[in-house]
Write an enzyme that holds these catalytic residues in place. Structure first.
Site, PDB file in Angstrom:
ATOM      1  N   THR A  33      -1.746   5.603   1.642  1.00 13.07           N
ATOM      2  CA  THR A  33      -2.955   4.767   1.604  1.00 13.07           C
ATOM      3  C   THR A  33      -3.082   4.046   2.938  1.00 13.07           C
ATOM      4  O   THR A  33      -2.077   3.619   3.506  1.00 13.07           O
ATOM      5  CB  THR A  33      -2.859   3.715   0.475  1.00 13.07           C
TER       6      THR A  33
ATOM      7  N   ARG B 194      -5.021   5.338  -7.831  1.00 11.16           N
ATOM      8  CA  ARG B 194      -4.793   6.789  -7.971  1.00 11.16           C
ATOM      9  C   ARG B 194      -4.667   7.176  -9.445  1.00 11.16           C
ATOM     10  O   ARG B 194      -5.213   8.181  -9.889  1.00 11.16           O
ATOM     11  CB  ARG B 194      -3.505   7.208  -7.231  1.00 11.16           C
TER      12      ARG B 194
ATOM     13  N   LEU C 281       0.882  -1.175   0.000  1.00  6.50           N
ATOM     14  CA  LEU C 281       0.000   0.000   0.000  1.00  6.50           C
ATOM     15  C   LEU C 281       0.909   1.212   0.000  1.00  6.50           C
ATOM     16  O   LEU C 281       1.936   1.221   0.688  1.00  6.50           O
ATOM     17  CB  LEU C 281      -0.886   0.019   1.258  1.00  6.50           C
ATOM     18  N   ASP C 282       0.536   2.254  -0.730  1.00  5.06           N
ATOM     19  CA  ASP C 282       1.336   3.479  -0.739  1.00  5.06           C
ATOM     20  C   ASP C 282       1.426   4.044   0.680  1.00  5.06           C
ATOM     21  O   ASP C 282       0.556   3.795   1.512  1.00  5.06           O
ATOM     22  CB  ASP C 282       0.669   4.554  -1.604  1.00  5.06           C
ATOM     23  N   MET C 283       2.434   4.868   0.896  1.00  6.56           N
ATOM     24  CA  MET C 283       2.581   5.510   2.207  1.00  6.56           C
ATOM     25  C   MET C 283       1.301   6.276   2.565  1.00  6.56           C
ATOM     26  O   MET C 283       0.861   6.275   3.717  1.00  6.56           O
ATOM     27  CB  MET C 283       3.766   6.457   2.174  1.00  6.56           C
TER      28      MET C 283
END
Ligand code: URA
Length: 238
Positions: free
Chosen positions: A106, A190, A102-104
């Site tokens: 998210t 995104r 997961l992105d930072m």
């Protein structure tokens, strides 16, 4: 894992007696006798022998579900010293690895396990494991934007596969969109939403296959139930 812990977990001897075996020079790691206490071995790759006989272990698989907050990097150690998901698992003493990323920025469901084979399958697009996201986006996506997201969006690295899309709450200046995808391209959600003109303001993964955040607090973790592990395995059989 410490050698003496490994030996005791493998059922060779108690922790204390394992230390004694090491001191007596009866333990080899990858063919070399080890007498120093506390050396670290990798149970999956190192060969350990006691009295010249190979120690066979049953690797106990662990499966954890973390409710990742925003602001943590999905890695166990970050070269820039940023907070990592490992920091949230301070009281976990098995080595588990994140399944996918997961992105930072998210939040949401993150599975961690030491079952490498299952992790590979779960992240491989051919198994089509569903990932469900709730995205707060700018402005109000119209029917056409939603249809494009569902059908497939052209990104730099190719078309996205068909997705299930639902407008959960339409409004201005922001709306909430639910998106279920079966692949995991870098920053996919995104980029998909950006492409249709509705940049993401915040993003949360609310489901990974059968796993949801039900009754969990942000930043907390729990072990998967036996049933959840069975469900995960079933999804990637064959
Ligand atoms: N898609 C994104 O854009 N970010 C994530 O963290 C996960 C999916």
């Amino acid at each position: 894992m410490r050698l003496q812990k490994y030996l005791s977990q493998a059922g060779v001897a108690s922790r204390r007696n394992s230390e004694q075996l090491i001191k007596e020079g009866r333990v080899k790691v990858n063919g070399e006798t080890v007498t120093a206490m506390g050396i670290i071995i990798s149970p999956e790759t190192d060969q350990v022998e006691v009295d010249n006989r190979l120690v066979k272990t049953i690797i106990v698989h662990e499966y954890l579900l973390l409710y990742k907050p925003v602001g943590y990097v999905t890695t166990l150690k970050d070269e820039f010293g940023r907070p990592t998901v490992r920091d949230l698992l301070a009281d976990v003493n098995v080595r588990v690895y994140p399944v996918g990323r997961l992105d930072m920025d998210t939040s949401g469901v993150l599975l961690l396990t030491n079952n490498g084979e299952l992790a590979n399958r779960l992240t491989h697009p051919s198994f089509g494991v569903e990932k469900e996201y709730l995205a707060r986006v700018r402005d109000l996506p119209d029917a056409q934007a939603l249809a494009t997201l569902a059908k497939g969006v052209k990104l730099d690295d190719g078309m996205t596969s068909p997705a299930t899309v639902r407008l959960v709450k339409g409004g201005r200046p922001t709306s909430i969109v639910s998106l279920i995808i079966k692949e995991g391209k870098n920053r996919q959600v995104r980029r998909m939403l950006e492409t249709v003109g509705h940049p993401v303001v915040s993003l949360k993964r609310v489901r990974f296959g059968p796993l949801t955040l039900a009754d969990m607090q942000e930043g907390s973790w729990r072990k998967l139930t036996v049933r959840e592990v069975a469900q995960l395995k079933k999804q990637v059989q064959g």
